[in-house]
Design a protein around this motif. Structure first.
Motif, PDB file in Angstrom:
ATOM      1  N   THR A 202     -86.114 -11.474  68.809  1.00  0.00           N
ATOM      2  CA  THR A 202     -85.590 -12.465  67.881  1.00  0.00           C
ATOM      3  C   THR A 202     -86.742 -12.996  67.032  1.00  0.00           C
ATOM      4  O   THR A 202     -87.901 -12.919  67.424  1.00  0.00           O
ATOM      5  CB  THR A 202     -84.913 -13.630  68.626  1.00  0.00           C
ATOM      6  OG1 THR A 202     -85.866 -14.274  69.463  1.00  0.00           O
ATOM      7  CG2 THR A 202     -83.757 -13.126  69.469  1.00  0.00           C
TER       8      THR A 202
ATOM      9  N   TYR B  12     -83.727 -17.537  64.411  1.00  0.00           N
ATOM     10  CA  TYR B  12     -82.987 -16.968  65.536  1.00  0.00           C
ATOM     11  C   TYR B  12     -83.818 -16.883  66.811  1.00  0.00           C
ATOM     12  O   TYR B  12     -83.299 -16.528  67.866  1.00  0.00           O
ATOM     13  CB  TYR B  12     -82.444 -15.586  65.173  1.00  0.00           C
ATOM     14  CG  TYR B  12     -81.420 -15.657  64.071  1.00  0.00           C
ATOM     15  CD1 TYR B  12     -80.126 -16.076  64.340  1.00  0.00           C
ATOM     16  CD2 TYR B  12     -81.752 -15.352  62.763  1.00  0.00           C
ATOM     17  CE1 TYR B  12     -79.183 -16.170  63.338  1.00  0.00           C
ATOM     18  CE2 TYR B  12     -80.819 -15.447  61.749  1.00  0.00           C
ATOM     19  CZ  TYR B  12     -79.537 -15.859  62.041  1.00  0.00           C
ATOM     20  OH  TYR B  12     -78.608 -15.963  61.042  1.00  0.00           O
TER      21      TYR B  12
ATOM     22  N   ARG C 207     -82.560 -10.943  63.557  1.00  0.00           N
ATOM     23  CA  ARG C 207     -81.432 -11.790  63.162  1.00  0.00           C
ATOM     24  C   ARG C 207     -80.176 -11.398  63.934  1.00  0.00           C
ATOM     25  O   ARG C 207     -79.931 -10.220  64.181  1.00  0.00           O
ATOM     26  CB  ARG C 207     -81.168 -11.658  61.666  1.00  0.00           C
ATOM     27  CG  ARG C 207     -82.322 -12.140  60.807  1.00  0.00           C
ATOM     28  CD  ARG C 207     -81.984 -11.978  59.344  1.00  0.00           C
ATOM     29  NE  ARG C 207     -81.697 -10.588  59.042  1.00  0.00           N
ATOM     30  CZ  ARG C 207     -82.287  -9.887  58.082  1.00  0.00           C
ATOM     31  NH1 ARG C 207     -83.193 -10.442  57.321  1.00  0.00           N
ATOM     32  NH2 ARG C 207     -81.957  -8.630  57.875  1.00  0.00           N
TER      33      ARG C 207
END
Length: 174
Positions: free
Chosen positions: A81, A85, A126
């Motif tokens: 990530t 995020y 993402r």
């Protein structure tokens, strides 16, 4: 980016044990050794606790804890990530090094009864989708479908109630 919140229904066949084409990833032992030697990722001091009841999902070996085991609750940032995020959250691990997850080609059997949110991530870290799976059997179908999508690099499985990270899954390219 659309995110799905309802239960996902697909049919599929399950590969034989160890031949799923997927790699189920616990937190690597070397990462945990570094954390155990100092502090967790948030800088918190470590304090081992004895699990009286058992049943905590362990991210070091992908099974549930047994009554009487010594555990650490640590802050951890899962792999894959980035940016907004990138999350850090609480996870349970053994207080001392354990054998890790020994069957990475198989969905963790002791976590298969758990309802999970399966989140897909692209190569930039993402979220591209989130799907609720009622148990490990359905989660395996969801994982395959999400990883087959163009651009999806990995998925995370998370507990429904608290949202805590459980493990990552990638396509096994070996």
């Amino acid at each position: 980016m659309a995110q799905t919140t309802e239960t996902y229904e697909i049919s599929g066949t399950h590969g034989a044990a160890g031949t799923s084409g997927l790699l189920y990833q616990a937190i690597p032992p070397d990462e945990l050794d570094a954390i155990r030697a100092a502090r967790d990722e948030a800088g918190n001091p470590l304090a081992a606790q004895v699990d009286r009841d058992g049943g905590a999902p362990l991210r070091c070996c992908l099974r549930e804890s047994r009554p009487g085991e010594r555990l650490l609750l640590i802050a951890y940032s899962p792999p894959g990530t980035a940016g907004a995020y990138a999350e850090r959250g609480p996870v349970f691990v053994h207080a001392d090094r354990c054998g890790g997850y020994r069957t990475p080609g198989e969905y963790p059997p002791e976590l298969a009864h758990r309802q999970q949110v399966v989140r897909a991530y692209d190569g930039q870290g993402r979220i591209t989708d989130g799907v609720l799976a009622v148990d490990g059997r359905q989660a395996q179908d969801v994982i395959r479908e999400l990883l087959a999508r163009p651009g999806v690099e990995l998925v995370h499985l998370r507990n429904v109630g608290y949202g805590c990270y459980n493990f990552a899954v990638r396509a096994n390219t070996c």
